[in-house]
Every structure is written in structure tokens, then in C-alpha cells.
Design an enzyme around this catalytic site. Structure first.
Site, short mmCIF file in Angstrom:
data_model
loop_
_atom_site.label_atom_id
_atom_site.label_comp_id
_atom_site.label_asym_id
_atom_site.label_seq_id
_atom_site.Cartn_x
_atom_site.Cartn_y
_atom_site.Cartn_z
N GLY A 224 0.82 -1.21 0.00
CA GLY A 224 0.00 0.00 0.00
C GLY A 224 0.85 1.26 0.00
O GLY A 224 0.57 2.22 -0.72
N GLU A 244 6.18 4.73 6.36
CA GLU A 244 6.72 3.63 7.16
C GLU A 244 6.07 2.36 6.65
O GLU A 244 4.85 2.20 6.74
CB GLU A 244 6.41 3.84 8.65
CG GLU A 244 6.95 2.73 9.51
CD GLU A 244 6.41 2.77 10.93
OE1 GLU A 244 6.11 1.70 11.48
OE2 GLU A 244 6.27 3.88 11.48
N CYS A 281 4.96 -2.60 14.70
CA CYS A 281 5.86 -2.43 13.55
C CYS A 281 7.30 -2.79 13.89
O CYS A 281 8.10 -3.05 12.99
CB CYS A 281 5.78 -1.00 13.03
SG CYS A 281 5.95 0.25 14.30
#
Length: 527
Positions: A224, A244, A281
Site C-alpha cells: 500500500g 513507514e 511495527c
């Protein structure tokens, strides 16, 4: 007709309520143009500091409903989300303090010096806001990396209005938080459209392509993020895209460290890789361990401490996680001492641990899949026969947000004869934006020295999305040469009427009577 946006409970997969509609191209255009009109009022540095503090106050005052909505849409749990709300409020206030101080404007004045060869003209430089910023909310932090999160807070601190593209996993939370931010704006004398919210996949593309959007911040998947990054670069006027994306976050455990505390390291790893059902993350996704009894002990402690089933953010992510584990476990030489259970009618998953000989990752091939992030509670233990094998594997690790070293007492102190601690630190520094020693990467402190970023594919730029310097993403420098004093912005005048820290003729200067609280709301501060 615009498609409806539904709030869905990930614990059951059932719709909770209809929240909004997906934004059409016309709706995105209207949102951006409305935000664009807020640039002038937002140039008032005092008002935007007040906005950030009021937003924090309102978020805390509405904490119960905000956390309840977020938990109902993400299943992250009340305790975790309560802590995240506190972090988000702290983040907003930290950026307000930054605005008050004014050092982020990076004011530099070099007076004319005709005696130099060649002569130097009068030069005065500072940083100004870019304009409307597009923010793409993250799925795994519905507050701290979403509508009221760090991208929004830092953009507002810079003086940039924000249009947020809500994440489809928590639309109700996004609507509630956007309403609080808009209320904070009006209560501090700014337009409500200082912050605007839109929904929908197509809206995300329309937003990054809009000619009045000047920069974008994104937290999400490589696929994405790369699509949006490419769209930002393909515009007639390309814009900065601070994305990110994906991160492996390798951990290196030395032989000496495993000999000293294999059980402790294994237990700590279990907590870090399953925290938030493995949806951080900076979850450690690859662990280099010594091949032998100490590595075996670490593995036993890891599998024993791995937590039970948890709910992922949505069923699509859960299905992708399970498919990813199956694909990796079928690779030659990969063992699975712990596989995820799929319980509770298909709504939860358990943790997974995979192991492989590091030699299989030494050259490109099908095992490269183990060097890609698998979002969810899984980690891969790569058994390293020696230091050379570990070095060869590290050389193949892609750019990452964090890298962690688990060292022995002597290696940490720099007293081991081989100097292994220093060598490993040098080896992992090129890979990561943050290096952790004898700790775990999950948990990114909001602090001026923090850096949350890394080489691609961890991020698409060298900037950070956490910490004070995140504001730099939304600013650009401008220099004025030989400009008459009456025409200069207040920030660049010799008298320093706004009492800003600055560098004058190469020397740092703290203004006399510098006000820690900054200019009051309503005091004009520049172009």
C-alpha cells in the site's frame, strides 16, 4: 452513490454500525480545499500550540468513549489502549512545547561581511510550513499513529493543515477523534477545517494526487505504501512521501549472551514478539541464535513463554498471517516448534515460532521469504554455526526500523578479548534507524532523541515519525538575501521580537528573557 463505511468488531467479524461514507473525488477535493484555507490562521504559532494542548485535554476528557470505540474496533484491549491514549496526549503536548520554544524554525542569520573573499551578503534563513499534509492512519495504533497521532501532531506543529485518510479498521474511533481535534481548533480560534477526515481506498489515491497536498505521511504495508509513494512521485509536481512500510527488526544473540541468560532472553523475546498479537511495527521477526545447546535452551524458553491465542485487527490480516506461516513452514529445512492455533470460531490466532539453519539464507532463493515481514505473532530463529555465518546473514537483511543486540556482560562492557560487541554494533548500524542493546524493540519512546525510521523498505525517507524531529518533514527552508529590515518576517529581525533561539554569525544565541511558554495565542508570527 458513495459506499457506506462500517465499523466491524474483529472479535466476531460482525458489523457494529454504519459510520460514514467513502469520499468521492469531489469530496476529497472539497476536503483539501477546506484545509488549504486554514493555512493563514495556522501560521499563528501561539494558536497552534494552544490547539495541540486543547486537543490533548479533550482527548483525555473523552477517554472512556474513545478507548471503548477503539477496543470494539481493534480488540487491542482496554489497558493497552488506555496507555496509548496517554501516549497520544503526551505526544500532542510535546509538540506544543516544541512550537513554544521555536528552535524547530532553525533561525540562522549571517550579517553582510564585505571583507570576506568573496564578500558575503546579508543572509537570513528559517523554515516555513509546506502546506496541506495528507496523513494515512495506521491500523495497529488507532490513536498514536492515527487521526490524533504523531503525523497529525507534528504537521500541525509545523503549521500545516491536515487531511487524514481514516483506516478502515477503526472508522468510528477516527470519527470521534477527528471531532475532538476539530473542536479543539474552533475553541482556540482556528478553523475547524484545520483537520479534515476522509474515508475510502480511492480517497487515499485522490488525496496524494491532489495539487494542493504538499506532503504525505503513511504507516502501513509495503504494498500500500509503495503504491502511494509511486503516485506521489508521478505527480506533475512530486511531493515528499514519508512512508513507514515493512520491517524485520532482527535480533542478534551472541554465544556468550546465550550462555549467560538463554532463559531470560527467550522469555523476553516471547513477550516482545507476541505483544499486541504480534502487530507492532518493531516486532522482532528474525533472531540470529547460536547453533547448539545454548540456542536450544533459548528456543525452549521462547516456546514455553509464548502467549495464548489473541485477536488480530481484522480477519483479512488473520488470514494473511496464517497463509504466511503455512508458506514459510513448507520451505525445505524449516522447522516449526510452535504453530498458531486457529480457535474461537476462526477469530483468534496463537503464536508461531519457526527455525532454520542460517546457511539456507546465505544466497538468494526461496528462503528469502523468511527475510520478509510476516505481520502477526511469529518470529524466525536462524541457527548460526559461527560468527561468519551470522555476518553473512546480516548482510542480506533489508533495511529495518530496529536492530537488537543481546550481548554478554563482557561484550557489553567492551572487555571481551574479541571485541564482539563493538563489531556487532558496527554491523547492524547500517541496517536500522534504532539499535537496541540488551532490551527489546517493542515500545518506541516519545523523546527528542528518538528515531523511528530506517533504510528502505522500513521507510521511504530518512525522517522519523516519532520524536521532536518528526516536525522537520513538513517544513522547508527559505533564505532572504539583502532584504530590508522592514520587510523581514519577525522571526528574522535583528531585535528578535519573538524571542527565538537562533544562530547569528555562526554562534548559538539564546534570547534574553526567553519565554519558555512561547508567544500567547493571537500573536502574529510570520508570513
Amino acid at each position: 452513490m458513495a459506499a457506506p463505511v462500517w465499523s466491524v468488531d474483529p472479535r466476531t467479524g460482525k458489523r457494529r454500525e454504519r459510520v460514514a461514507v467513502e469520499a468521492t473525488a469531489d469530496a476529497v477535493d472539497a476536503a483539501v480545499r477546506a484545509a488549504h484555507t486554514a493555512r493563514g490562521p495556522l501560521a499563528d504559532r501561539g494558536r497552534r500550540a494552544a490547539l495541540l494542548r486543547r486537543a490533548a485535554d479533550l482527548l483525555e476528557a473523552d477517554a472512556g468513549p474513545v478507548v471503548a470505540d477503539a477496543d470494539a474496533e481493534t480488540a487491542l484491549g482496554i489497558p493497552r489502549l488506555t496507555g496509548e491514549l496517554a501516549r497520544t496526549a503526551y505526544q500532542l503536548r510535546s509538540f506544543a512545547d516544541l512550537v513554544d520554544e521555536g528552535a524547530f524554525l532553525d533561525v540562522r542569520i549571517d550579517h553582510a561581511d564585505p571583507g570576506l573573499a568573496p564578500p558575503r551578503p546579508d543572509l537570513r534563513r528559517y523554515k516555513i510550513p509546506l502546506g496541506v499534509v495528507a496523513v494515512y492512519a495506521a491500523s495497529n495504533f488507532p490513536l498514536a499513529f492515527s487521526v490524533p497521532g504523531g503525523d497529525t501532531a507534528s504537521a500541525l506543529a509545523a503549521g500545516c493543515p491536515v487531511v487524514v485518510k481514516a483506516h478502515p479498521d477503526h472508522p468510528a474511533t477516527s470519527e470521534r477523534c477527528a471531532a475532538l481535534l476539530r473542536r479543539a481548533a474552533t475553541e482556540t480560534g482556528l478553523p475547524a477545517d484545520t483537520v479534515v477526515l476522509v474515508h475510502g481506498f480511492r480517497a487515499g489515491l485522490d488525496l496524494v494526487r491532489h495539487p494542493l497536498v504538499t506532503a504525505a505521511g503513511f504507516t502501513g504495508s509495503i504494498r500500500g505504501g509503495r503504491a502511494l509513494y509511486d503516485a506521489a512521485a508521478a505527480r506533475p509536481h512530486p511531493i515528499p512521501f514519508h512512508g513507514e512500510l515493512g520491517s524485520l527488526n532482527p535480533v542478534v544473540v551472541t554465544e556468550a549472551a546465550a550462555a549467560e541468560r538463554a532463559d531470560e532472553i527467550g522469555t523476553g523475546l516471547a513477550g516482545s514478539m507476541t505483544l499486541g498479537t504480534g502487530q507492532f511495527c518493531v516486532k522482532p521477526g528474525l533472531v540470529l541464535v547460536p547453533d547448539g545447546p545454548h540456542g536450544d535452551r533459548l528456543l525452549a524458553a521462547l516456546t514455553a513463554a509464548a502467549t495464548g491465542p489473541g485477536v488480530m485487527l481484522d480477519h483479512r490480516m488473520r488470514d494473511a498471517f496464517l497463509a504466511g506461516i503455512r508458506e514459510r513452514a513448507q520451505l525445505p529445512g524449516v522447522q516449526a516448534p510452535l504453530l498458531p492455533s486457529a480457535e474461537d470460531g476462526g477469530h483468534t490466532v496463537g503464536a508461531a515460532v519457526l527455525t532454520v539453519d542460517a546457511a539456507r539464507l546465505a544466497a538468494p532463493g526461496p528462503h528469502d521469504l523468511l527475510l520478509e515481514e510476516c505481520f502477526g505473532p511469529v518470529t524466525v530463529l536462524a541457527r548460526c554455526a559461527d560468527e561468519d555465518e551470522a555476518a553473512a546473514l546480516l548482510a542480506r537483511v533489508p533495511g529495518t526500523l530496529s536492530a537488537t543486540l543481546q550481548l554478554s556482560a563482557a561484550e557489553s562492557a567492551g572487555t571481551d578479548p574479541a571485541g564482539r560487541g563493538a563489531r556487532l554494533l558496527a554491523a547492524v548500524t547500517p541496517l536500522a534507524g534504532r539499535v537496541v542493546v540488551n532490551g527489546w524493540p517493542t515500545g518506541v519512546a516519545v523523546a527528542p532523541a528518538q528515531h523511528h525510521g530506517g533504510p528502505y523498505p522500513a521507510t521511504t525517507s530518512t525522517a522519523t515519525s516519532v520524536g521532536a524531529t518528526a516536525v522537520e518533514r513538513w517544513l522547508r527552508p527559505v533564505a532572504y538575501q539583502d532584504t530590508p529590515p522592514a520587510l523581514l518576517p519577525p522571526e528574522l529581525r535583528d531585535a528578535n521580537p519573538l524571542e527565538l533561539p537562533r544562530r547569528v554569525d555562526g554562534r548559538a544565541e539564546e534570547p534574553r528573557g526567553h519565554r519558555a511558554g512561547g508567544p500567547p495565542a493571537g500573536e502574529g508570527t510570520g508570513p
